[in-house]
Design a protein around this motif. Structure first.
Motif, PDB file in Angstrom:
ATOM      1  N   SER A   6       0.937  -1.250  -0.061  1.00 26.79           N
ATOM      2  CA  SER A   6       0.112   0.076   0.040  1.00 26.79           C
ATOM      3  C   SER A   6       0.890   1.051  -0.136  1.00 26.79           C
ATOM      4  O   SER A   6       2.146   1.317   0.099  1.00 26.79           O
ATOM      5  CB  SER A   6      -0.846  -0.048   1.220  1.00 26.79           C
ATOM      6  N   GLY A   9       0.324   6.164  -5.008  1.00 30.10           N
ATOM      7  CA  GLY A   9      -0.518   7.474  -5.403  1.00 30.10           C
ATOM      8  C   GLY A   9       0.112   8.217  -6.486  1.00 30.10           C
ATOM      9  O   GLY A   9       0.955   7.941  -7.138  1.00 30.10           O
ATOM     10  N   THR A 108       1.538  -1.626  -5.957  1.00 27.41           N
ATOM     11  CA  THR A 108       0.863  -0.551  -5.603  1.00 27.41           C
ATOM     12  C   THR A 108       1.499   0.614  -6.751  1.00 27.41           C
ATOM     13  O   THR A 108       2.735   0.441  -6.985  1.00 27.41           O
ATOM     14  CB  THR A 108       0.991   0.046  -4.218  1.00 27.41           C
TER      15      THR A 108
END
Length: 114
Positions: A6, A9, A108
């Motif tokens: 995780s 972005g 991710t």
């Protein structure tokens, strides 16, 4: 072993992100822990890896910008990424190598805009 990554972005160039990878079992079973990345149309490449002896190796382009660390109590490996560049855009995968197998997380996505 299951690995849950995780922290990815979208970030502007020069920014920072911290990726986390939580393992379903103790990190003490690992021979190595690492982060790899794969950009569109490119092969997967090693970003950083720490061996059982504690020595960490970094890919040349991330030296001085990325830091791999581990928290054994949380069964988690981190990748602190600073001074991000557009060429760091990729899907980042964590890896745990044990005596019996190579284990991969789902990855991710990190996107760095210019």
């Amino acid at each position: 072993v299951q690995l849950q990554a995780s922290g990815g972005g979208l970030v502007q160039a020069g920014g920072s992100l911290r990726l986390s990878c939580e393992a379903s079992r103790s990190l003490f079973f690992s021979r190595s822990l690492g982060w790899y990345r794969q950009a569109p149309g490119k092969q997967r490449e090693l970003v950083a890896v720490i061996g059982a002896g504690g020595v960490t190796t970094y890919e040349d382009s991330v030296k001085g910008r990325f830091t791999l660390s581990r928290d054994n109590a949380k069964n988690t490996v981190y990748l602190q990424m600073n001074s991000l560049k557009p060429e760091d855009t990729a899907r980042y995968h964590c890896n745990m190598r044990t005596a019996s197998n190579d284990h991969w997380g789902q990855g991710t996505l990190v996107t760095v805009s210019s």
